[in-house]
Scaffold this motif. Structure first.
Motif, PDB file in Angstrom:
ATOM      1  N   GLY A  58      66.479 112.889   1.250  1.00 46.99           N
ATOM      2  CA  GLY A  58      67.418 112.120   2.058  1.00 46.99           C
ATOM      3  C   GLY A  58      67.888 113.104   3.149  1.00 46.99           C
ATOM      4  O   GLY A  58      67.190 114.058   3.376  1.00 46.99           O
ATOM      5  N   PRO A  59      68.676 112.412   3.868  1.00 45.14           N
ATOM      6  CA  PRO A  59      69.052 113.042   5.265  1.00 45.14           C
ATOM      7  C   PRO A  59      69.766 114.496   5.059  1.00 45.14           C
ATOM      8  O   PRO A  59      69.657 115.543   5.864  1.00 45.14           O
ATOM      9  N   GLU A  60      70.334 114.851   3.811  1.00 46.06           N
ATOM     10  CA  GLU A  60      70.750 116.305   3.834  1.00 46.06           C
ATOM     11  C   GLU A  60      69.751 117.106   2.887  1.00 46.06           C
ATOM     12  O   GLU A  60      70.185 118.124   2.254  1.00 46.06           O
ATOM     13  N   GLY A  61      68.495 116.726   2.872  1.00 45.51           N
ATOM     14  CA  GLY A  61      67.446 117.301   1.927  1.00 45.51           C
ATOM     15  C   GLY A  61      67.598 117.098   0.406  1.00 45.51           C
ATOM     16  O   GLY A  61      66.839 117.632  -0.457  1.00 45.51           O
ATOM     17  N   GLN A  62      68.466 116.295  -0.001  1.00 43.45           N
ATOM     18  CA  GLN A  62      68.787 115.931  -1.354  1.00 43.45           C
ATOM     19  C   GLN A  62      67.781 115.303  -2.023  1.00 43.45           C
ATOM     20  O   GLN A  62      67.117 114.111  -1.244  1.00 43.45           O
ATOM     21  N   VAL A  63      67.304 115.241  -3.074  1.00 40.20           N
ATOM     22  CA  VAL A  63      66.142 114.316  -3.857  1.00 40.20           C
ATOM     23  C   VAL A  63      66.690 113.059  -3.920  1.00 40.20           C
ATOM     24  O   VAL A  63      67.733 112.963  -4.588  1.00 40.20           O
ATOM     25  N   GLY A  69      54.732 104.711   2.311  1.00 35.59           N
ATOM     26  CA  GLY A  69      55.185 104.854   3.495  1.00 35.59           C
ATOM     27  C   GLY A  69      55.315 106.512   4.122  1.00 35.59           C
ATOM     28  O   GLY A  69      54.819 107.093   3.634  1.00 35.59           O
ATOM     29  N   ARG A  70      56.528 106.536   4.604  1.00 32.96           N
ATOM     30  CA  ARG A  70      56.963 107.966   5.146  1.00 32.96           C
ATOM     31  C   ARG A  70      58.454 108.069   5.071  1.00 32.96           C
ATOM     32  O   ARG A  70      59.066 107.050   4.956  1.00 32.96           O
ATOM     33  N   VAL A  71      58.703 109.203   5.460  1.00 32.26           N
ATOM     34  CA  VAL A  71      60.325 109.616   5.284  1.00 32.26           C
ATOM     35  C   VAL A  71      60.359 109.811   6.769  1.00 32.26           C
ATOM     36  O   VAL A  71      59.881 110.764   7.501  1.00 32.26           O
ATOM     37  N   CYS A  72      61.601 109.198   7.435  1.00 34.51           N
ATOM     38  CA  CYS A  72      62.207 109.392   8.649  1.00 34.51           C
ATOM     39  C   CYS A  72      63.585 109.685   8.824  1.00 34.51           C
ATOM     40  O   CYS A  72      64.279 108.896   8.144  1.00 34.51           O
ATOM     41  N   GLN A  73      64.017 110.910   9.234  1.00 37.70           N
ATOM     42  CA  GLN A  73      65.219 111.181   8.963  1.00 37.70           C
ATOM     43  C   GLN A  73      66.206 110.778   7.881  1.00 37.70           C
ATOM     44  O   GLN A  73      67.203 110.288   7.730  1.00 37.70           O
ATOM     45  N   LYS A  84      65.266 108.739   5.595  1.00 36.44           N
ATOM     46  CA  LYS A  84      65.244 107.225   4.921  1.00 36.44           C
ATOM     47  C   LYS A  84      63.918 107.199   4.717  1.00 36.44           C
ATOM     48  O   LYS A  84      62.799 107.431   5.495  1.00 36.44           O
ATOM     49  N   LEU A  85      63.551 106.206   3.601  1.00 32.20           N
ATOM     50  CA  LEU A  85      62.275 105.890   3.127  1.00 32.20           C
ATOM     51  C   LEU A  85      61.696 104.859   3.882  1.00 32.20           C
ATOM     52  O   LEU A  85      62.358 103.528   3.523  1.00 32.20           O
ATOM     53  N   VAL A  86      60.782 104.741   4.577  1.00 30.29           N
ATOM     54  CA  VAL A  86      60.156 103.641   5.589  1.00 30.29           C
ATOM     55  C   VAL A  86      59.035 103.243   4.920  1.00 30.29           C
ATOM     56  O   VAL A  86      58.005 104.048   4.720  1.00 30.29           O
ATOM     57  N   CYS A  87      59.035 101.917   4.611  1.00 31.02           N
ATOM     58  CA  CYS A  87      57.652 101.308   3.853  1.00 31.02           C
ATOM     59  C   CYS A  87      56.603 101.183   4.812  1.00 31.02           C
ATOM     60  O   CYS A  87      56.793 100.908   6.192  1.00 31.02           O
ATOM     61  N   GLY A  88      55.606 101.493   4.404  1.00 24.30           N
ATOM     62  CA  GLY A  88      54.369 101.780   5.180  1.00 24.30           C
ATOM     63  C   GLY A  88      53.549 100.387   5.365  1.00 24.30           C
ATOM     64  O   GLY A  88      52.573 100.263   6.176  1.00 24.30           O
ATOM     65  N   TYR A  89      54.383  99.293   5.033  1.00 24.77           N
ATOM     66  CA  TYR A  89      53.793  98.064   5.483  1.00 24.77           C
ATOM     67  C   TYR A  89      54.376  97.167   6.551  1.00 24.77           C
ATOM     68  O   TYR A  89      53.531  96.917   7.259  1.00 24.77           O
ATOM     69  N   HIS A  90      55.581  97.030   6.196  1.00 29.64           N
ATOM     70  CA  HIS A  90      56.228  96.319   7.445  1.00 29.64           C
ATOM     71  C   HIS A  90      57.484  97.036   7.830  1.00 29.64           C
ATOM     72  O   HIS A  90      58.365  96.476   8.643  1.00 29.64           O
ATOM     73  N   GLY A  91      57.653  98.364   7.565  1.00 33.88           N
ATOM     74  CA  GLY A  91      58.826  99.398   8.348  1.00 33.88           C
ATOM     75  C   GLY A  91      60.148  99.111   7.670  1.00 33.88           C
ATOM     76  O   GLY A  91      61.090  99.669   8.155  1.00 33.88           O
ATOM     77  N   GLU A 142      63.246 100.007   5.804  1.00 37.08           N
ATOM     78  CA  GLU A 142      64.053 101.389   5.710  1.00 37.08           C
ATOM     79  C   GLU A 142      64.864 101.195   4.390  1.00 37.08           C
ATOM     80  O   GLU A 142      65.694 100.543   4.445  1.00 37.08           O
ATOM     81  N   MET A 143      64.611 102.337   3.567  1.00 35.76           N
ATOM     82  CA  MET A 143      65.701 102.319   2.215  1.00 35.76           C
ATOM     83  C   MET A 143      66.324 103.626   2.339  1.00 35.76           C
ATOM     84  O   MET A 143      65.900 104.896   2.616  1.00 35.76           O
ATOM     85  N   GLY A 144      67.655 103.410   1.749  1.00 38.18           N
ATOM     86  CA  GLY A 144      68.318 104.703   1.500  1.00 38.18           C
ATOM     87  C   GLY A 144      68.160 105.200   0.177  1.00 38.18           C
ATOM     88  O   GLY A 144      67.464 104.566  -0.593  1.00 38.18           O
ATOM     89  N   CYS A 145      68.875 106.454   0.028  1.00 41.00           N
ATOM     90  CA  CYS A 145      68.951 106.943  -1.301  1.00 41.00           C
ATOM     91  C   CYS A 145      69.449 106.409  -2.388  1.00 41.00           C
ATOM     92  O   CYS A 145      68.759 106.574  -3.615  1.00 41.00           O
TER      93      CYS A 145
END
Length: 354
Positions: free
Chosen positions: A35-40, A57-61, A63-70, A72-75
């Motif tokens: 997550g944003p503070e480096g927490q798992v 997907g990928r991690v952006c700032q 947040k977990l960003v789905c690789g299909y339609h973008g 964004e999920m929080g922790c």
């Protein structure tokens, strides 16, 4: 077929430095990220939009960003944003309690309300500079209990590991098993015997002669859900064996964290912690490579054993005296699973996605 109200090793910290990791644990598809503070964080590996694996997907700032339609999920499993779409009413997906400790990422796949960090195993060597650790990971197609059986009965070393740690003298000493609550201990002490090849290497690594008789010990410790720590080593014979002074022995702890993936597959985190020459990185690598070879020899046997069990599920197995450690471990597991099934959940427990 496995306890879920327990801490399992999910991965290593380096596995999720800058990208998500998908891993199935206890039949549950999970995705791990920072997550944003480096927490798992650990979530259900399922995008609520179209069911795509979030692990692709990928991690952006943070947040977990789905690789299909973008999306964004929080922790916490809640959707925080999606291109061109309000997300306030989106349902949250399951999140799992996680801890980063002792050089591992741990996950609790069961009732989140019961996830007590105090129940994590106490690995006294993990952050101690007097100890060195090296290990690895194998994916093995077998029931996790077969691996527990394997590690709690080291009689097989004579046959499966004949060229590394096996020797006929193992068969000549019967193991002793005792149970202390949920802790099963199986011990075997051998005296005035030759050192097998792996332990000759370890003796040399500690600056000791490898061509003299030794006293050898194996003390296997099982604790739920599927952790096995094995105290192993050799000492020059006649100096106290397990209790010999440090300048007369080479001893270590074999570390085994067995994480069920499915009912017939596991993630096997293996390693060895030692308290001699901890600063010698080359020795750590040599021991890790040697141990990796040893465990690879178990892999074929366990996978073929599992295939036989699936082909002949009704066949009964012969019980031997050396099976006591594994038998006692299975009794503890059976009791824990029965208690879980009988107890009402205190919170919603995530279920595997179809």
């Amino acid at each position: 077929m496995f306890p879920k109200n327990a801490w399992y090793v999910a991965c290593l910290p380096d596995d999720i430095v800058d990208k998500p990791l998908g891993r199935k644990i206890c039949g549950l598809a999970m995705v791990f990220f920072r997550g944003p503070e480096g927490q798992v964080a650990a979530l259900d590996d399922w995008c609520p939009h179209r069911g795509a694996p979030l692990s692709l997907g990928r991690v952006c700032q943070g947040k977990l960003v789905c690789g299909y339609h973008g999306l964004e999920m929080g922790c916490d499993g809640k959707t925080v944003a999606m291109p061109g779409q309000r997300v306030r009413g989106f349902p949250a997906i399951a999140s799992y309690p996680v801890q980063e400790r002792h050089g591992f990422i741990w996950v609790w796949p069961g009732d989140p309300a019961l996830a007590d960090p105090a129940k994590l195993p106490d690995l006294h060597w993990a952050n101690n500079p007097a100890w060195a650790y090296g290990g690895g990971l194998y994916h093995i197609a077998c029931d996790y209990r077969l691996m527990v059986d394997n590690l709690m009965d080291l009689t097989h070393e004579t046959y499966v590991h004949a060229d590394t740690i096996g020797q006929p003298e193992i068969d000549e000493v019967a193991p002793v098993t005792k149970v202390d609550g949920e802790h099963v201990i199986t011990s075997r002490m051998m005296h005035n015997i030759p050192a097998p090849p792996f332990w000759k290497m370890a003796l040399r690594g500690n600056g000791l002669a490898d061509d003299v008789p030794v006293d050898r010990w194996q003390i296997c410790h099982f604790t739920p859900p599927s952790h096995v720590m094995i105290e192993v080593g050799v000492a020059h014979a006649g100096h106290g064996g397990y209790d010999a002074p440090a300048d007369r022995k080479a001893g270590s702890i074999v570390v085994d964290f067995i994480t069920p993936e499915t009912e017939t597959s596991i993630w096997y985190f293996w390693g060895m912690a030692r308290n001699f020459k901890p600063e010698d990185a080359a020795l750590t690598d040599t021991i890790r490579q040697g141990q990796g070879k040893i465990f690879s020899e178990d892999l074929q046997m366990l996978e073929q054993q599992q295939r036989n069990h699936l082909l002949h599920p009704s066949r009964k197995l012969l019980g031997l005296n050396t099976d006591a450690g594994g038998v006692q471990a299975r009794r503890i597991l059976d009791r824990l699973m029965a208690e879980e099934q009988a107890a009402p959940a205190t919170a919603a427990v995530p279920v595997a996605a179809p």
